[in-house]
Structure formats: structure tokens, C-alpha cells
Design a protein around this motif. Structure first.
Motif, PDB file in Angstrom:
ATOM      1  N   LYS A 119     -69.830   8.006  29.057  1.00  0.00           N
ATOM      2  CA  LYS A 119     -69.133   7.292  27.834  1.00  0.00           C
ATOM      3  C   LYS A 119     -68.654   7.673  26.830  1.00  0.00           C
ATOM      4  O   LYS A 119     -69.380   8.197  26.285  1.00  0.00           O
ATOM      5  CB  LYS A 119     -69.758   5.847  27.829  1.00  0.00           C
ATOM      6  CG  LYS A 119     -70.391   4.908  27.100  1.00  0.00           C
ATOM      7  CD  LYS A 119     -70.747   4.019  26.624  1.00  0.00           C
ATOM      8  CE  LYS A 119     -70.420   2.853  25.841  1.00  0.00           C
ATOM      9  NZ  LYS A 119     -71.820   1.560  25.583  1.00  0.00           N
ATOM     10  N   THR A 120     -67.269   7.356  26.606  1.00  0.00           N
ATOM     11  CA  THR A 120     -67.585   7.740  24.848  1.00  0.00           C
ATOM     12  C   THR A 120     -67.206   7.316  23.984  1.00  0.00           C
ATOM     13  O   THR A 120     -67.284   6.079  23.854  1.00  0.00           O
ATOM     14  CB  THR A 120     -65.833   8.087  24.433  1.00  0.00           C
ATOM     15  OG1 THR A 120     -65.026   9.159  25.831  1.00  0.00           O
ATOM     16  CG2 THR A 120     -65.153   9.147  23.751  1.00  0.00           C
ATOM     17  N   GLU A 121     -68.751   7.708  23.312  1.00  0.00           N
ATOM     18  CA  GLU A 121     -69.421   6.756  21.633  1.00  0.00           C
ATOM     19  C   GLU A 121     -68.277   7.019  20.399  1.00  0.00           C
ATOM     20  O   GLU A 121     -68.501   6.177  19.336  1.00  0.00           O
ATOM     21  CB  GLU A 121     -70.995   7.295  22.041  1.00  0.00           C
ATOM     22  CG  GLU A 121     -71.147   6.737  22.494  1.00  0.00           C
ATOM     23  CD  GLU A 121     -72.571   7.172  22.824  1.00  0.00           C
ATOM     24  OE1 GLU A 121     -73.278   6.429  22.056  1.00  0.00           O
ATOM     25  OE2 GLU A 121     -73.604   7.303  23.919  1.00  0.00           O
ATOM     26  N   GLU A 122     -67.074   7.924  20.702  1.00  0.00           N
ATOM     27  CA  GLU A 122     -66.739   7.986  19.176  1.00  0.00           C
ATOM     28  C   GLU A 122     -65.261   8.825  19.814  1.00  0.00           C
ATOM     29  O   GLU A 122     -65.431   9.100  20.517  1.00  0.00           O
ATOM     30  CB  GLU A 122     -67.190   9.150  18.291  1.00  0.00           C
ATOM     31  CG  GLU A 122     -68.329   8.342  18.045  1.00  0.00           C
ATOM     32  CD  GLU A 122     -68.793  10.055  16.444  1.00  0.00           C
ATOM     33  OE1 GLU A 122     -68.479   9.816  15.733  1.00  0.00           O
ATOM     34  OE2 GLU A 122     -69.819  10.303  16.444  1.00  0.00           O
ATOM     35  N   ARG A 123     -64.191   7.390  19.323  1.00  0.00           N
ATOM     36  CA  ARG A 123     -63.133   7.871  19.733  1.00  0.00           C
ATOM     37  C   ARG A 123     -62.167   8.548  18.572  1.00  0.00           C
ATOM     38  O   ARG A 123     -62.438   8.249  17.248  1.00  0.00           O
ATOM     39  CB  ARG A 123     -62.600   6.458  19.562  1.00  0.00           C
ATOM     40  CG  ARG A 123     -63.294   6.149  21.108  1.00  0.00           C
ATOM     41  CD  ARG A 123     -62.367   4.685  21.196  1.00  0.00           C
ATOM     42  NE  ARG A 123     -63.186   3.839  22.395  1.00  0.00           N
ATOM     43  CZ  ARG A 123     -62.642   4.054  23.774  1.00  0.00           C
ATOM     44  NH1 ARG A 123     -61.899   5.492  24.095  1.00  0.00           N
ATOM     45  NH2 ARG A 123     -63.985   4.011  24.839  1.00  0.00           N
ATOM     46  N   LEU A 127     -59.819  14.597  19.578  1.00  0.00           N
ATOM     47  CA  LEU A 127     -60.766  14.960  20.731  1.00  0.00           C
ATOM     48  C   LEU A 127     -60.189  15.674  22.312  1.00  0.00           C
ATOM     49  O   LEU A 127     -59.761  16.717  22.237  1.00  0.00           O
ATOM     50  CB  LEU A 127     -61.597  14.109  20.837  1.00  0.00           C
ATOM     51  CG  LEU A 127     -62.774  13.677  19.975  1.00  0.00           C
ATOM     52  CD1 LEU A 127     -63.715  12.162  20.406  1.00  0.00           C
ATOM     53  CD2 LEU A 127     -63.783  14.409  19.640  1.00  0.00           C
ATOM     54  N   LYS A 128     -59.646  14.764  22.357  1.00  0.00           N
ATOM     55  CA  LYS A 128     -58.333  15.111  23.669  1.00  0.00           C
ATOM     56  C   LYS A 128     -57.321  16.109  23.910  1.00  0.00           C
ATOM     57  O   LYS A 128     -57.627  17.572  24.415  1.00  0.00           O
ATOM     58  CB  LYS A 128     -57.780  14.088  24.611  1.00  0.00           C
ATOM     59  CG  LYS A 128     -57.119  14.596  26.052  1.00  0.00           C
ATOM     60  CD  LYS A 128     -57.119  13.020  26.540  1.00  0.00           C
ATOM     61  CE  LYS A 128     -56.446  13.156  27.556  1.00  0.00           C
ATOM     62  NZ  LYS A 128     -56.087  12.569  28.797  1.00  0.00           N
ATOM     63  N   TRP A 185     -73.322  17.120  19.740  1.00  0.00           N
ATOM     64  CA  TRP A 185     -72.489  15.548  19.803  1.00  0.00           C
ATOM     65  C   TRP A 185     -71.129  15.745  20.102  1.00  0.00           C
ATOM     66  O   TRP A 185     -70.742  15.381  20.490  1.00  0.00           O
ATOM     67  CB  TRP A 185     -72.577  15.140  18.409  1.00  0.00           C
ATOM     68  CG  TRP A 185     -72.503  13.897  18.294  1.00  0.00           C
ATOM     69  CD1 TRP A 185     -72.315  12.981  18.012  1.00  0.00           C
ATOM     70  CD2 TRP A 185     -72.860  12.101  19.811  1.00  0.00           C
ATOM     71  NE1 TRP A 185     -71.814  11.991  18.363  1.00  0.00           N
ATOM     72  CE2 TRP A 185     -72.361  11.506  18.643  1.00  0.00           C
ATOM     73  CE3 TRP A 185     -73.816  12.154  20.682  1.00  0.00           C
ATOM     74  CZ2 TRP A 185     -71.751  10.556  19.622  1.00  0.00           C
ATOM     75  CZ3 TRP A 185     -73.311  11.484  21.621  1.00  0.00           C
ATOM     76  CH2 TRP A 185     -72.927  10.262  21.309  1.00  0.00           C
ATOM     77  N   GLN A 189     -68.577  14.871  23.010  1.00  0.00           N
ATOM     78  CA  GLN A 189     -67.069  13.813  22.800  1.00  0.00           C
ATOM     79  C   GLN A 189     -65.988  14.483  23.523  1.00  0.00           C
ATOM     80  O   GLN A 189     -64.960  13.577  23.888  1.00  0.00           O
ATOM     81  CB  GLN A 189     -67.168  13.294  21.338  1.00  0.00           C
ATOM     82  CG  GLN A 189     -68.139  13.029  21.312  1.00  0.00           C
ATOM     83  CD  GLN A 189     -68.966  11.722  21.703  1.00  0.00           C
ATOM     84  OE1 GLN A 189     -67.773  10.413  22.018  1.00  0.00           O
ATOM     85  NE2 GLN A 189     -70.047  11.326  22.103  1.00  0.00           N
ATOM     86  N   ARG A 192     -66.043  14.346  27.918  1.00  0.00           N
ATOM     87  CA  ARG A 192     -66.367  12.724  27.738  1.00  0.00           C
ATOM     88  C   ARG A 192     -64.609  12.396  27.574  1.00  0.00           C
ATOM     89  O   ARG A 192     -64.246  11.698  28.515  1.00  0.00           O
ATOM     90  CB  ARG A 192     -66.949  12.152  26.780  1.00  0.00           C
ATOM     91  CG  ARG A 192     -68.854  12.368  27.341  1.00  0.00           C
ATOM     92  CD  ARG A 192     -69.408  11.648  26.456  1.00  0.00           C
ATOM     93  NE  ARG A 192     -70.937  11.776  26.764  1.00  0.00           N
ATOM     94  CZ  ARG A 192     -72.085  11.349  26.489  1.00  0.00           C
ATOM     95  NH1 ARG A 192     -72.073  10.153  25.872  1.00  0.00           N
ATOM     96  NH2 ARG A 192     -72.533  10.958  27.002  1.00  0.00           N
ATOM     97  N   SER A 193     -64.050  12.991  26.193  1.00  0.00           N
ATOM     98  CA  SER A 193     -62.389  12.433  26.163  1.00  0.00           C
ATOM     99  C   SER A 193     -61.731  12.516  27.362  1.00  0.00           C
ATOM    100  O   SER A 193     -61.224  12.291  27.493  1.00  0.00           O
ATOM    101  CB  SER A 193     -62.355  12.805  25.038  1.00  0.00           C
ATOM    102  OG  SER A 193     -62.169  14.232  25.045  1.00  0.00           O
TER     103      SER A 193
END
Length: 282
Positions: A119-123, A127-128, A185, A189, A192-193
């Protein structure tokens, strides 16, 4: 190698308070390269009771409870560990693991158990693409993960930050700096991205070049079928080897603090802590 670890936490209160039950995440997790030779836990005031428990994510901890008021809580953990050599690259992935990839998809058998860790909590739109750059320059998962943590170590300055909480991903991309917990952190992220399950790890990291200045350290573990959880340290740009001693792992950093507890009464509290890690010479 033998290590002696002394970890002192001292809470002082403005006035006498009644302590509610506390959970102490001060037990080294089971790892093939760690053998606990001695473990001492000294608590003042002396608790009415103490028991070892395991939380929902498999982390061992001490639960302690009290029956007297106090103006101070002191917790001192003393460990003597025997550490064996450990090669963090020594694993074989399941044949279903495909590289390169745009978004990693786990086999059905892992889907439910890894849901919280994906689960990604910050978008953040940066990132990707950042992760994809390391994927494009790599030939397999080991080279990809090695390059990714090396790039974070190169592009972000590791700082000591005493303020509580986490910097946001947006802040870290803007400032290009962060503490070990912030950079961990950030890496979580990033992973997870692109669909990779990852978790936050808190514990001790032994640096033989340091005489003093050891503190609790944070790093990351990513899950790959066949290899299981693989430790990555974005602060130093390394895979986690035998010098990393985990105390708690979780899908979220707030679940890995060494001490949890509340108290009844007015006034504020103040925490001071110290970690000393020394190699024991034969």
C-alpha cells in the motif's frame, strides 16, 4: 565477532505520574547470523510484572506493568551478541520472478499476506520514474536493488534530525536530504510505487569505525519470492549484512519505536537516550 550493546532510555516527568502498561521492543529478531549470549533488562521503577509477547507482525517484545507512581522511568537493555558472517546476496529467486518489469505482480499465494506492505501511503509523480531509471540500467534484481540504494545515497544527503515524525516524500525530493528514517520511508514509497512489498526496520547498525555516536538506525526490507525479506540501507547505499541487528519490522515506521506506553497525570515528559555498541575482543 562479539558485540556488547547498551541501550539506555530515560523518561523524566514534570510531576509524579502513574505508569500504564508499556511495550518494549528491545529483543533482537531471529536471524541466522545472530546468537544472543546474554540479555539483561533493568527497569526503574521495578515493574510489578514483565512478560515476553509477540505482536501481530511477529515482533517479540516485553510487556511490563507497574503499581507505583514515579517522576522517572529508566529502561536499560544490555546485550551480548555473537555475530557470524552473512552474505546478503546469497539467495535464489523463484522462477516466477520476472525482470525487468513495469509494475511487479506477486504470485497469488503472496497477495493477501503482503497487502499492507504494498500500500502506497504517499503519492508523488517523481517516485516511479526515479525507480524506473534504475530498472532500465540493470540486468537483474540484485543489480537493480544495488543501483537503487546507491543512487539514493548519492542523490540525498544523510542528516541527523532530532525532530519527531517523518519528512514527507515531497519534502525529501525538494530538500534532497533526510535522516535514516526519512530515507527509509522514501525508499519504501519508491518500491511500493512499482508494486514491490517493503517494510520499515528499526534496530542497531554496528560501524566498527565509530567509537561513539551510535543511535538506533532505520533501514528497509523488500520481499522477493524465493529470497524472502532482503535488507536495504538507503542511508549508506548498501545491502544489510551481519552488522545490522533488527529489533522491529512493520509496514509503517510508527510501529517500530523501541518503547510504547502512556501515563496518568499532568505535566509533560522528556526523553533522553543513548546507545553504545562495542566489539568484544577475545
Amino acid at each position: 565477532m562479539k558485540l556488547k550493546i547498551d541501550h539506555l532510555s530515560r523518561y523524566t516527568y514534570q510531576e509524579k505520574v502513574s505508569l500504564n502498561p508499556h511495550d518494549l521492543y528491545l529483543i533482537p529478531q531471529q536471524r541466522s547470523y545472530i546468537k544472543i549470549l546474554d540479555s539483561q533488562l533493568n527497569i526503574s521503577p521495578n515493574p510489578l510484572g514483565k512478560n515476553e509477547r509477540i505482536n501481530a507482525e511477529g515482533n517479540p517484545f516485553y510487556q511490563v506493568w507497574f503499581d507505583e507512581e514515579t517522576s522517572e522511568l529508566v529502561v536499560k537493555s544490555s546485550l551480548e551478541l555473537e555475530i557470524s558472517n552473512y552474505n546478503p546476496y546469497d539467495f535464489i529467486l523463484q522462477k516466477e520472478v520476472v525482470f525487468p518489469f513495469d509494475f511487479f505482480v506477486y504470485p497469488d499465494a503472496f497477495e493477501e499476506s503482503l497487502r499492507l506492505f504494498i500500500k502506497t501511503e504517499e503519492r508523488n509523480e517523481q517516485l516511479k520514474p526515479y525507480v524506473q531509471g534504475s530498472i532500465n540500467q540493470s540486468s537483474d534484481f540484485i543489480s537493480f536493488l544495488t543501483l537503487l540504494v546507491a543512487n539514493i545515497h548519492r542523490d540525498w544527503k544523510h542528516i541527523i534530525r532530532m525532530e519527531e515524525g517523518l519528512m514527507t516524500v515531497e519534502e525529501m525530493f525538494e530538500k534532497k536530504e533526510g535522516s535514516c528514517r526519512d530515507l527509509s520511508w522514501l525508499l519504501i514509497q519508491m518500491l511500493r510505487s512499482v508494486g514491490l512489498a517493503s517494510r520499515f526496520v528499526s534496530g542497531y547498525a554496528f560501524n566498527p569505525e565509530l567509537e561513539e555516536g551510535h543511535e538506533l538506525h532505520a533501514w528497509v526490507e523488500v520481499f522477493l519470492p524465493g529470497a524472502g525479506w532482503i535488507g536495504l540501507d538507503p542511508s549508506l547505499g548498501l545491502f544489510a549484512d551481519q552488522n545490522y541487528i533488527p529489533l522491529a519490522c512493520s509496514f509503517h515506521p510508527l510501529n517500530t519505536l523501541p518503547i510504547y506506553g502512556t501515563y496518568g497525570g499532568g505535566g509533560s515528559s522528556h526523553l533522553t537516550s543513548e546507545v553504545i555498541i562495542k566489539e568484544v575482543k577475545e
